[in-house]
Write an enzyme that holds these catalytic residues in place. Structure first.
Site, PDB file in Angstrom:
ATOM      1  CE  LYS A  22      -1.778   1.774   3.959  1.00 47.73           C
ATOM      2  NZ  LYS A  22      -1.530   3.206   4.127  1.00 47.73           N
ATOM      3  CG  ASN A  23       2.162   2.713   3.517  1.00 48.29           C
ATOM      4  OD1 ASN A  23       1.060   3.153   3.177  1.00 48.29           O
ATOM      5  ND2 ASN A  23       2.443   2.370   4.744  1.00 48.29           N
ATOM      6  CB  CYS A 117      -4.684   6.244  10.323  1.00 47.49           C
ATOM      7  SG  CYS A 117      -4.897   4.809   9.261  1.00 47.49           S
ATOM      8  NE  ARG A 124      -0.691  10.360  10.418  1.00 45.13           N
ATOM      9  CZ  ARG A 124      -0.861   9.348   9.541  1.00 45.13           C
ATOM     10  NH1 ARG A 124      -2.088   8.928   9.269  1.00 45.13           N
ATOM     11  NH2 ARG A 124       0.146   8.774   8.965  1.00 45.13           N
ATOM     12  CG  ASP A 313       2.496   1.258   9.679  1.00 45.33           C
ATOM     13  OD1 ASP A 313       2.833   1.521   8.515  1.00 45.33           O
ATOM     14  OD2 ASP A 313       2.171   2.133  10.501  1.00 45.33           O
ATOM     15  NE  ARG A 406      -7.719   4.551   4.796  1.00 47.31           N
ATOM     16  CZ  ARG A 406      -6.921   5.128   5.707  1.00 47.31           C
ATOM     17  NH1 ARG A 406      -7.274   5.131   6.993  1.00 47.31           N
ATOM     18  NH2 ARG A 406      -5.776   5.667   5.345  1.00 47.31           N
TER      19      ARG A 406
END
Ligand code: EPZ
Length: 426
Positions: A22-23, A117, A124, A313, A406
């Site tokens: 994902k990242n 998130c 953030r 994570d 997600r």
């Protein structure tokens, strides 16, 4: 609202395949703004955040063509808007990755504060991005948009290379300024950078298209500005967070042999070091992890850290694993100060967890867990609650599973292949 219904304590065994990261995937859609040529992507995870990034690219004037599952061709056809729609920006933090490329090619961009998130106190921050763009010559203004939200308005005549020191290590700030500097005049030196594998993969892709980036994967990155970036082909690296999470699911269930395929175990050395101390029965190959039942799991403290340290994570799945280990373990979350709040729900399930402060909890184990009605607060905590439900006795309902979709592709289908009793109820 869609939810998962889980009957716990079913033995888990078999094979599970890790998806693309994902990242890593989220950072490649903004890169398409920096070239007039198409980019073909492989191993793209079909997850909600990626769909949002595709929608963002289309809203800005891009094209996204699905060739087949996990293979996409993306192309930017020139601007349709300089406004990043709040409806999309509010949905995912990585939307901020589009700011740099728009600024680099159009000299101005408007966007609201990114969502995603809620794992840090309040929104953030993005100060590291704004300071970096200002160092490269941009002007930053904040104004109230007609949609009622505060918007950032960045303008610049021509981005120029700069020396930028990050007072705090940030993954996306490193990636954003690295890709933006590709189009700045002269050389940019980034110091105290994040070193995650996704950053190395992004730099390798950009260099394969003509960029001049050195040092990705170290704390100092240099970028020489260029005028034109080519298109190309990019295979998304396996998702190390998914691989580590599945390994901890298998270890916590401790009920059968689980083979985790299509991953890169060398991206998870901090986890394997912990597994050695805990007594998890595991073996690695170049692209797989095999977890076998272990006699007894031992408690072990952990402190989250930037890569190559133990990833934040992976903290929530690890906390669930420690509820099944013998002894007390201190979980020290150093990156975010709201990422341990989900332990409250584990306590409701029967876990023995004491919160010392927003960054520390003590887990005493082993404890039996019991099914409950739960709500997924964010992506990783949601996945941790699924692990807790799969090892708990009885029935658990987990609401708000959009948060889980997600970041995990067809999760319930893949877990059922391991023997899990999990149903998706729309
Ligand atoms: C990336 O987020 C990942 N997201 C996160 O994964 C991951 O938790 C995080 O890196 C750390 O590994 C993506 O890549 C899309 P940071 P990022 O900037 O870049 C502070 C998941 O579950 N900070 O490295 O947003 C920040 O508050 C997600 O997949 C500033 O103070 O994280 C945090 O305390 C969640 N100012 C610390 O730095 C800034 O301008 C590290 O955050 C930016 C960050």
């Amino acid at each position: 609202m869609a939810k998962f219904i889980i009957q716990g304590r079913k033995p888990l065994k078999g094979k599970i395949t890790v998806s693309g990261s994902k990242n890593a995937a989220l950072k490649i859609f903004p890169v398409s703004l920096l070239t007039q040529e198409p980019i073909r992507l492989f191993n793209v995870p079909e997850i909600e955040d990626v769909f949002r990034a595709q929608e963002m690219l289309i809203s800005l004037g891009g094209e996204v063509k699905k060739i087949k599952k996990g293979v996409y061709e993306i192309k930017f056809n020139g601007k349709k808007s300089l406004d990043m729609p709040a409806s999309l920006v509010n949905k995912f933090r990585a939307s901020i990755m589009f700011v740099g490329p728009i600024l680099a090619i159009y000299g101005k961009v408007r966007f609201p504060h990114p969502g995603g998130c809620v794992i840090g106190a309040g929104a953030r921050p993005i100060d590291l991005f704004l300071n970096g763009f200002q160092k490269m010559g941009a002007k930053v203004k904040i104004f109230r948009h007609e949609c009622g939200q505060d918007y950032y308005y960045l303008t610049v005549k021509r981005l120029r290379g700069a020396n930028i020191f990050f007072p705090k290590i940030s993954v996306t700030a490193t990636e954003s300024l690295m890709m933006t500097a590709v189009f700045a005049e002269g050389e940019t030196i980034l110091k105290n950078c994040a070193m995650e594998p996704e950053i190395v993969s992004l730099a390798e892709y950009l260099n394969s298209c003509g960029a001049k980036i050195k040092g990705a994967g170290t704390s100092t990155i240099s970028v020489k500005g260029i005028k034109k970036l080519k298109g190309g082909e990019y295979k998304i690296i396996p998702d190390r967070i998914e691989a580590g999470t599945f390994a901890m699911l298998a270890a916590a269930s401790n009920s059968g042999e689980v083979l985790i395929k299509n991953c890169q175990p060398n991206h998870l050395e901090a986890l394997w070091t912990l597994f050695d101390k805990i007594g998890v029965n595991y073996s690695l190959t170049k692209d797989s992890v095999l977890i076998k039942p272990a006699k007894k799991l031992l408690a072990c403290d952990v402190t989250t850290h930037e890569y190559p340290g133990f990833a934040t994570d992976l903290q929530s799945p690890y906390t669930v694993l420690m509820t099944q280990a013998h002894g007390s373990s201190l979980i020290h979350e150093t990156i975010y100060d709201r990422r341990l709040l989900f332990t409250d729900m584990l306590t409701q399930m029967g876990a023995n967890i004491i919160m010392a402060d927003p960054h520390r909890v003590v887990v005493n184990g082993p404890t039996k867990l019991y099914g409950r009605q739960l709500v997924s607060p964010d992506l990783r905590a949601g996945m941790a609650l699924i692990i807790a439900a799969l090892i708990a006795s009885g029935r658990t309902e987990i609401d708000n599973i959009y948060q889980i979709d997600r970041g995990y592709e067809r999760l319930d289908e893949r877990l059922r292949l391991l023997g899990a009793d999990i149903k998706r109820v729309e």
